[in-house]
Each structure stands twice: as C-alpha cells, then as structure tokens.
Design a protein around this motif. Structure first.
Motif, PDB file in Angstrom:
ATOM      1  N   ALA A   1      88.529 122.771 -53.894  1.00 61.23           N
ATOM      2  CA  ALA A   1      89.991 122.876 -53.889  1.00 61.23           C
ATOM      3  C   ALA A   1      90.543 122.512 -52.515  1.00 61.23           C
ATOM      4  O   ALA A   1      91.521 121.753 -52.395  1.00 61.23           O
ATOM      5  CB  ALA A   1      90.416 124.292 -54.288  1.00 61.23           C
ATOM      6  N   ASN A   2      89.912 123.037 -51.478  1.00 55.78           N
ATOM      7  CA  ASN A   2      90.377 122.764 -50.117  1.00 55.78           C
ATOM      8  C   ASN A   2      90.146 121.306 -49.719  1.00 55.78           C
ATOM      9  O   ASN A   2      90.989 120.683 -49.068  1.00 55.78           O
ATOM     10  CB  ASN A   2      89.666 123.687 -49.124  1.00 55.78           C
ATOM     11  CG  ASN A   2      90.089 125.139 -49.276  1.00 55.78           C
ATOM     12  OD1 ASN A   2      91.079 125.443 -49.925  1.00 55.78           O
ATOM     13  ND2 ASN A   2      89.333 126.037 -48.669  1.00 55.78           N
ATOM     14  N   ALA A   3      88.991 120.750 -50.111  1.00 58.48           N
ATOM     15  CA  ALA A   3      88.679 119.365 -49.755  1.00 58.48           C
ATOM     16  C   ALA A   3      89.601 118.388 -50.480  1.00 58.48           C
ATOM     17  O   ALA A   3      90.046 117.389 -49.900  1.00 58.48           O
ATOM     18  CB  ALA A   3      87.219 119.056 -50.085  1.00 58.48           C
ATOM     19  N   SER A   4      89.896 118.670 -51.742  1.00 62.14           N
ATOM     20  CA  SER A   4      90.833 117.828 -52.489  1.00 62.14           C
ATOM     21  C   SER A   4      92.202 117.819 -51.821  1.00 62.14           C
ATOM     22  O   SER A   4      92.820 116.762 -51.630  1.00 62.14           O
ATOM     23  CB  SER A   4      90.957 118.342 -53.929  1.00 62.14           C
ATOM     24  OG  SER A   4      92.056 117.731 -54.587  1.00 62.14           O
ATOM     25  N   MET A   5      92.671 119.005 -51.460  1.00 60.17           N
ATOM     26  CA  MET A   5      93.956 119.127 -50.767  1.00 60.17           C
ATOM     27  C   MET A   5      93.940 118.350 -49.454  1.00 60.17           C
ATOM     28  O   MET A   5      94.899 117.639 -49.113  1.00 60.17           O
ATOM     29  CB  MET A   5      94.241 120.608 -50.498  1.00 60.17           C
ATOM     30  CG  MET A   5      95.467 120.891 -49.650  1.00 60.17           C
ATOM     31  SD  MET A   5      95.568 122.650 -49.205  1.00 60.17           S
ATOM     32  CE  MET A   5      94.159 122.828 -48.098  1.00 60.17           C
ATOM     33  N   THR A   6      92.855 118.463 -48.705  1.00 60.20           N
ATOM     34  CA  THR A   6      92.758 117.812 -47.401  1.00 60.20           C
ATOM     35  C   THR A   6      92.725 116.291 -47.542  1.00 60.20           C
ATOM     36  O   THR A   6      93.354 115.567 -46.765  1.00 60.20           O
ATOM     37  CB  THR A   6      91.511 118.320 -46.649  1.00 60.20           C
ATOM     38  OG1 THR A   6      91.596 119.745 -46.541  1.00 60.20           O
ATOM     39  CG2 THR A   6      91.417 117.723 -45.268  1.00 60.20           C
ATOM     40  N   ALA A   7      92.010 115.799 -48.551  1.00 63.59           N
ATOM     41  CA  ALA A   7      92.029 114.357 -48.828  1.00 63.59           C
ATOM     42  C   ALA A   7      93.441 113.903 -49.169  1.00 63.59           C
ATOM     43  O   ALA A   7      93.871 112.806 -48.784  1.00 63.59           O
ATOM     44  CB  ALA A   7      91.065 114.024 -49.968  1.00 63.59           C
ATOM     45  N   GLY A   8      94.174 114.765 -49.883  1.00 64.71           N
ATOM     46  CA  GLY A   8      95.562 114.436 -50.221  1.00 64.71           C
ATOM     47  C   GLY A   8      96.455 114.347 -48.999  1.00 64.71           C
ATOM     48  O   GLY A   8      97.323 113.476 -48.903  1.00 64.71           O
ATOM     49  N   LEU A   9      96.238 115.252 -48.039  1.00 65.39           N
ATOM     50  CA  LEU A   9      97.013 115.203 -46.792  1.00 65.39           C
ATOM     51  C   LEU A   9      96.776 113.888 -46.065  1.00 65.39           C
ATOM     52  O   LEU A   9      97.684 113.344 -45.420  1.00 65.39           O
ATOM     53  CB  LEU A   9      96.627 116.370 -45.890  1.00 65.39           C
ATOM     54  CG  LEU A   9      96.973 117.777 -46.384  1.00 65.39           C
ATOM     55  CD1 LEU A   9      96.378 118.827 -45.451  1.00 65.39           C
ATOM     56  CD2 LEU A   9      98.474 117.972 -46.504  1.00 65.39           C
ATOM     57  N   ALA A  10      95.556 113.357 -46.177  1.00 63.40           N
ATOM     58  CA  ALA A  10      95.246 112.078 -45.539  1.00 63.40           C
ATOM     59  C   ALA A  10      95.902 110.921 -46.276  1.00 63.40           C
ATOM     60  O   ALA A  10      96.663 110.139 -45.690  1.00 63.40           O
ATOM     61  CB  ALA A  10      93.730 111.882 -45.473  1.00 63.40           C
ATOM     62  N   PHE A  11      95.624 110.797 -47.579  1.00 68.91           N
ATOM     63  CA  PHE A  11      96.061 109.572 -48.256  1.00 68.91           C
ATOM     64  C   PHE A  11      97.564 109.496 -48.467  1.00 68.91           C
ATOM     65  O   PHE A  11      98.129 108.397 -48.522  1.00 68.91           O
ATOM     66  CB  PHE A  11      95.309 109.375 -49.579  1.00 68.91           C
ATOM     67  CG  PHE A  11      95.956 109.994 -50.801  1.00 68.91           C
ATOM     68  CD1 PHE A  11      97.051 109.414 -51.413  1.00 68.91           C
ATOM     69  CD2 PHE A  11      95.430 111.150 -51.374  1.00 68.91           C
ATOM     70  CE1 PHE A  11      97.632 109.972 -52.550  1.00 68.91           C
ATOM     71  CE2 PHE A  11      96.005 111.720 -52.504  1.00 68.91           C
ATOM     72  CZ  PHE A  11      97.115 111.120 -53.088  1.00 68.91           C
ATOM     73  N   THR A  12      98.235 110.636 -48.578  1.00 72.58           N
ATOM     74  CA  THR A  12      99.676 110.551 -48.799  1.00 72.58           C
ATOM     75  C   THR A  12     100.396 109.994 -47.577  1.00 72.58           C
ATOM     76  O   THR A  12     101.521 109.503 -47.681  1.00 72.58           O
ATOM     77  CB  THR A  12     100.260 111.912 -49.218  1.00 72.58           C
ATOM     78  OG1 THR A  12     101.511 111.696 -49.887  1.00 72.58           O
ATOM     79  CG2 THR A  12     100.489 112.824 -48.005  1.00 72.58           C
ATOM     80  N   ASN A  13      99.747 110.040 -46.425  1.00 71.86           N
ATOM     81  CA  ASN A  13     100.332 109.497 -45.205  1.00 71.86           C
ATOM     82  C   ASN A  13      99.910 108.063 -44.917  1.00 71.86           C
ATOM     83  O   ASN A  13     100.653 107.327 -44.272  1.00 71.86           O
ATOM     84  CB  ASN A  13      99.966 110.389 -44.012  1.00 71.86           C
ATOM     85  CG  ASN A  13     100.822 111.636 -43.946  1.00 71.86           C
ATOM     86  OD1 ASN A  13     101.975 111.589 -43.551  1.00 71.86           O
ATOM     87  ND2 ASN A  13     100.278 112.763 -44.382  1.00 71.86           N
ATOM     88  N   VAL A  14      98.711 107.667 -45.354  1.00 74.81           N
ATOM     89  CA  VAL A  14      98.228 106.325 -45.001  1.00 74.81           C
ATOM     90  C   VAL A  14      97.957 105.454 -46.222  1.00 74.81           C
ATOM     91  O   VAL A  14      97.546 104.301 -46.081  1.00 74.81           O
ATOM     92  CB  VAL A  14      96.970 106.401 -44.105  1.00 74.81           C
ATOM     93  CG1 VAL A  14      97.282 107.164 -42.827  1.00 74.81           C
ATOM     94  CG2 VAL A  14      95.780 107.028 -44.829  1.00 74.81           C
ATOM     95  N   SER A  15      98.185 105.990 -47.410  1.00 69.50           N
ATOM     96  CA  SER A  15      98.041 105.280 -48.675  1.00 69.50           C
ATOM     97  C   SER A  15      96.575 105.041 -49.030  1.00 69.50           C
ATOM     98  O   SER A  15      95.664 105.554 -48.380  1.00 69.50           O
ATOM     99  CB  SER A  15      98.832 103.974 -48.678  1.00 69.50           C
ATOM    100  OG  SER A  15      98.930 103.453 -49.997  1.00 69.50           O
ATOM    101  N   LEU A  16      96.360 104.260 -50.080  1.00 71.14           N
ATOM    102  CA  LEU A  16      95.038 104.079 -50.670  1.00 71.14           C
ATOM    103  C   LEU A  16      94.636 102.604 -50.614  1.00 71.14           C
ATOM    104  O   LEU A  16      94.923 101.926 -49.648  1.00 71.14           O
ATOM    105  CB  LEU A  16      95.042 104.638 -52.096  1.00 71.14           C
ATOM    106  CG  LEU A  16      95.270 106.153 -52.169  1.00 71.14           C
ATOM    107  CD1 LEU A  16      95.683 106.583 -53.573  1.00 71.14           C
ATOM    108  CD2 LEU A  16      94.009 106.903 -51.743  1.00 71.14           C
ATOM    109  N   GLY A  17      93.955 102.119 -51.646  1.00 67.21           N
ATOM    110  CA  GLY A  17      93.488 100.743 -51.641  1.00 67.21           C
ATOM    111  C   GLY A  17      93.261 100.225 -53.040  1.00 67.21           C
ATOM    112  O   GLY A  17      93.775 100.773 -54.017  1.00 67.21           O
ATOM    113  N   ILE A  18      92.442  99.188 -53.158  1.00 68.99           N
ATOM    114  CA  ILE A  18      92.325  98.481 -54.440  1.00 68.99           C
ATOM    115  C   ILE A  18      91.572  99.274 -55.496  1.00 68.99           C
ATOM    116  O   ILE A  18      91.697  98.969 -56.685  1.00 68.99           O
ATOM    117  CB  ILE A  18      91.680  97.102 -54.265  1.00 68.99           C
ATOM    118  CG1 ILE A  18      90.277  97.209 -53.642  1.00 68.99           C
ATOM    119  CG2 ILE A  18      92.587  96.198 -53.422  1.00 68.99           C
ATOM    120  CD1 ILE A  18      89.502  95.890 -53.654  1.00 68.99           C
TER     121      ILE A  18
END
Length: 382
Positions: A246-263
């Motif tokens: 749960a914590n790791a999913s949230m933390t990954a979300g904090l990262a990608f929502t700011n720098v976006s994703l990819g293909i």
C-alpha cells in the motif's frame, strides 16, 4: 521546462488503522461515497466508513456501480446524483476505476457546463474545483495510486477507447491509505495492481521529466514492490506485505503524477480499449518489452542498469519477466487475446493511438507508428 511538484493533497494518512481519521478529523455535512461492486460492502469497509462519518456528524449517501474501466455514462449518472444530493465531500472508496470515475464526477458536479467527455478532455487547464466539495480517496487496491494522482482514465461510451486526462486541480484533498482496506483483494488483483505500481515506478525513473525528488520516490517504491509483492500474492493475510505494498504503491504514485509515465501506459491504455483486460496485467506484460526498447537510449539504459544492481540482477527486463511468472501473469498478450487475426486487424490503429497518448511524450525515446506496431506485435507473440 521546470515544473512545480505537488506531493499529494492537503491531508495524507497511511498505515494500519488510519481509516479512523474520518471519525476524528474529516469534517463535512453531507458526504457521497462512490463505490464499484459489492466487495467493500461484503467485507464491511463501506459500513465502517459510513459509521465513522456519522460519528463525526455527517450525513451519507452511496453511489454504487462504477465498473472496471468506467464509461462516461457512469460518470454522468454519478454527477447527476451529486447535483441532487449536494455533498460538500466526495469520497471514492475502491480501486483505480472508482477513484478515476469519482474524480470526473467531481469535475462535472462543480462545472455542469462540462457535460460531455470531449468538453472535459479539451478544457485545459481545468477550471477551479472545491467551490462545492472537497475530494477524498480511500484505495481498496495497491496499484493505481489514484489517491495521490492528478490523472483519470475514462472510456468513451461508443468506442470503448480509453482517454486519459491529467490536471493538478484533480489531486485529491484527502487520501487515506489503510492496508486493512486492501487485505481482501484476491491474489490475481494483488498481482495486477502490484505490477501496475511497479510500472509506475520504473516509468517515472526514466521519464524525461524525472528529477532528484521523483527518483528518490520511484526507487524506494520499486525496491519495496519487488520485495513485497510476491509475499502479498502468496499470502493475502500477510499484513506486513499488505502495508508495504500500500505504501509503495502510494509512493510510486507521488513520483509518476509529477513526472508522468511512458509508452508502457500508452500501449496498455490503447490495447485495453480494443480488447478489455485488467490494466495492471497488460502493463506487466508490456514492461519487459518497453525496458528493452528504451534501453536504446543511453540515459535510460544506465538507469535500468543501476536499478537492476540495487535489486541484485544484471538484466531488469528478464527480472520483470520472472516476477510476472511468480505472480501468475502471462508472458504475452496472445494468452489473453487468442484471436490473432482480430488483434492484427487493428494493430496499425493501436499503434497510431499509442503515439497520440499523452504518456508517450515523456518516454525516453518516442517510437514511430511502425515501431509502435512492431513493439505491440512482439508483445502479442511473446
């Protein structure tokens, strides 16, 4: 161009038992709770959430029936209920589909003039929200991180194609990430949502917007996911594994929502619009192929190599393939979509839509339409 970062909304609660925060600190008069199927009713989570709201003096109503990959018709129906109920708090209780649908309902509730999907997608930036209601998320899965994300994915009613929209205005005000809410996830959902979270972290790492802060978040999340996902998959009652996921999913979300994703996400969202399947499952299948494609870029290759060393491997793509096997995810799309002719008939269109997807622009290397088609076909055949 430099972009300001936003790390979640105004209140972020996480950890076992954090759901009680509603009872002590979430103040409102009228809350609408948006849910999907019956799982949060059967496991008692909905009743507990309502009980906590009532203990804090709020009235509640429930909007039920958000489907996986929610269609705009569902969003309109929910916004109509909100217009009648007039809540001052919207609470999304469920997985990514529920949270995405509820966010979009919120936009329509605040701005009834945005009454079609096209109007919502084409209004950039979105007008200000929160004149009528604040927004809260309680995730029941560990993967999408919509509780700390500025993004939604909604399906077109007529075509079924998925459309993504991101705007910091849609960042939830309150997120409550309680692993007790996710402990009833079946094994296959644990696997699919967990691999979605891993994809978020790895794509954020190589995003062309990645930065010092996002890298710290993405690396920490990815390391914990590869450690704890197999344990959560093997034993859904392992509360340490549930909490770490749960914590790791949230933390990954904090990262990608700011720098976006990819293909990976560009292709996953497109393919699932033609051949419905779990979002995390298609992300997981595609991930080794996107790692190999992106490794043509020297910067991305070095990032993958450095992260692989942290987790004790020298081949990140192969590591992900083996992790997929360990959590019951197939190694190619053909095992989910056996009709090869049907798949190949829309290959060029899927390639075209993948190129147009908003996640593509932050990928280390942007494929051409023929290269997208080749990559999708490779992932199909395995």
């Amino acid at each position: 161009m430099m972009r300001p970062m936003k790390l979640a909304g105004s209140e972020l609660m996480f950890g076992k038992g954090s759901l009680e925060y509603i009872k002590t600190s979430v103040y409102c008069k009228r809350a609408i709770i948006v849910i999907g199927g019956k799982s949060v009713e059967k496991n008692g989570t909905l009743a507990k959430v309502e009980e906590y709201f009532h203990a804090n003096g709020a009235q509640t109503t429930v909007f039920k029936g958000v489907e996986p990959d929610p269609h705009f018709a569902t969003v309109k129906a929910g916004a109509s209920v909100m217009a009648e109920w007039q809540p001052d708090l919207i609470c999304a209780l469920g997985g990514g589909s529920v949270m995405d649908a509820a966010k979009t309902m919120w936009v329509m509730y605040e701005h009834p003039e945005l009454d079609t999907l096209d109007k919502i997608l084409s209004t950039k930036p979105l007008p200000k929200l929160r004149a009528k209601a604040r927004f809260m998320c309680i995730p029941s899965t560990s993967g999408t991180a919509s509780e700390v994300s500025r993004s939604v994915v909604i399906s077109d009613d007529e075509t079924g194609h998925k459309h993504g929209l991101g705007d910091m205005e849609m960042m939830p005000d309150i997120a409550i990430v309680d692993p007790l809410v996710s402990c009833s996830m079946p094994a296959h959902v644990t696997a699919e949502t967990g691999m979605d979270a891993l994809t978020h972290a790895i794509e954020a790492l190589v995003s062309n917007r990645a930065n010092y802060v996002s890298n710290i978040l993405a690396i920490a999340a990815a390391k914990d996911i590869v450690t704890w996902l197999p344990k959560a998959y093997a034993d859904g009652n392992n509360m340490e594994a549930r909490e770490m996921m749960a914590n790791a999913s949230m933390t990954a979300g904090l990262a990608f929502t700011n720098v976006s994703l990819g293909i990976d996400h560009s292709m996953a969202q497109t393919i699932a619009g033609f051949f419905p399947m779990a979002h995390g499952r298609i992300c997981a299948i595609l991930l080794p192929y996107t790692i190999e494609w992106n490794s043509q870029d020297l910067r991305a290759k070095q990032i993958y190599t450095d992260f692989a060393a942290l987790i004790g491997t020298d081949n990140l793509a192969q590591y992900v393939r083996e992790l997929n096997v360990a959590v019951g995810i197939p190694n190619c799309i053909r095992k989910i979509v056996p009709d090869r002719d049907a798949f190949m008939a829309v290959l060029d269109e899927m390639a075209r839509l993948s190129l147009a997807d908003g996640c593509t622009k932050t990928n280390p290397i942007i494929p051409t339409i023929p290269q997208f088609a080749e990559l999708i076909e490779k992932a199909y055949l395995g």
